[in-house]
Design an enzyme around this catalytic site. Structure first.
Site, PDB file in Angstrom:
ATOM      1  CD  GLU A  13      -5.540   0.546  -3.579  1.00 40.28           C
ATOM      2  OE1 GLU A  13      -4.330   0.232  -3.521  1.00 40.28           O
ATOM      3  OE2 GLU A  13      -6.009   1.525  -2.981  1.00 40.28           O
ATOM      4  N   GLY A  15       4.361  -1.602  -3.025  1.00 45.83           N
ATOM      5  CA  GLY A  15       5.597  -2.127  -3.589  1.00 45.83           C
ATOM      6  C   GLY A  15       6.204  -3.124  -2.620  1.00 45.83           C
ATOM      7  CD  GLU A  54      -2.272   5.226   0.434  1.00 49.43           C
ATOM      8  OE1 GLU A  54      -2.051   6.058  -0.470  1.00 49.43           O
ATOM      9  OE2 GLU A  54      -1.989   4.010   0.321  1.00 49.43           O
ATOM     10  CG  ASP A  92       5.438  -1.901  -7.815  1.00 48.22           C
ATOM     11  OD1 ASP A  92       6.340  -1.055  -7.842  1.00 48.22           O
ATOM     12  OD2 ASP A  92       4.463  -1.812  -7.027  1.00 48.22           O
TER      13      ASP A  92
END
Length: 220
Positions: A12, A60, A164, A187
């Site tokens: 990231e 997700g 996070e 996902d």
């Protein structure tokens, strides 16, 4: 405005540093999970004194209309793996750390600017896949439908699950620093049994997946 962006992983960080080349925006990695996130954001606050902090990275996804590579912006965030018991007055809820808010609200100005992106016709198709809502956080890597279903049973309105955002929001709340989270959906665990979508996401993802974060920053 001094802006800090914090991410969890090297992948990231690499993507966002490409997006923010030659920029004054502070982009740093905290590491994966709630403790690393809280420590990392507090370090950023202590060292750089940003005017606001953006949590960025992947998550997700959940919900009708949400798909891989869409962006979820936090209207509010909470923990999906925190339970401090039932208070005598019934005021504590699942996901709430006692003495803290039940849900951490995104800064109103930052949220307004994020939602205004959807009204900018020249940004289409980027903003056609922008959603704002609840992001829930916990120290789980959600790699099965069963894990995701346990979370969604508790928070059916959640649009994204990460490791996070709530911890970053928690630290920002204590330090009184405006906060918002931008998460790319990597996902859809309720549609995938073996986290294959997550791994395919990283095989395919390009810097433009985080381009909306840059567009948002430029609007501030």
């Amino acid at each position: 405005m001094k802006i800090g962006i914090i991410v969890a992983m090297d992948r990231e960080l690499q993507q966002l540093r490409q997006v923010f080349q030659n920029s004054q925006v502070i982009v740093e990695k905290c590491g994966i999970g709630k403790v690393n996130a809280a420590l990392g954001v507090q370090r950023m606050i202590n060292e750089h004194r940003p005017d606001c902090i953006i949590s960025s990275g992947c998550a997700g996804g959940n919900g009708e209309g949400v798909s891989i590579k869409d962006i979820v912006v936090s209207r509010e965030v909470t923990y999906h793996d925190v339970y401090c018991g039932a208070a005598e007055d019934g005021s504590l809820v699942y996901g709430q750390v006692q003495g803290m808010p039940a849900r951490y609200q995104a800064d109103p100005y930052l949220l307004k600017k994020a939602q205004e992106l959807t009204q900018s016709s020249h940004l289409s198709p980027l903003t056609s896949h922008l959603h704002s809502g609840l992001i829930v956080t916990g120290d789980w890597f959600v790699d099965s439908r069963e894990k995701m279903q346990r979370i969604i049973d508790l928070f059916p309105e959640a649009l994204a699950v990460d490791m996070e955002s709530a911890a970053i929001a928690h630290a920002c709340y204590i330090s009184k620093v405006p906060f918002i989270s931008f998460r790319v959906v990597s996902d859809m665990p309720l549609r995938d049994s073996h986290a294959s979508q997550y791994h395919d996401f990283w095989n395919q993802v390009a810097a433009q997946s985080f381009q909306l974060t840059r567009t948002f920053v430029e609007s501030l």
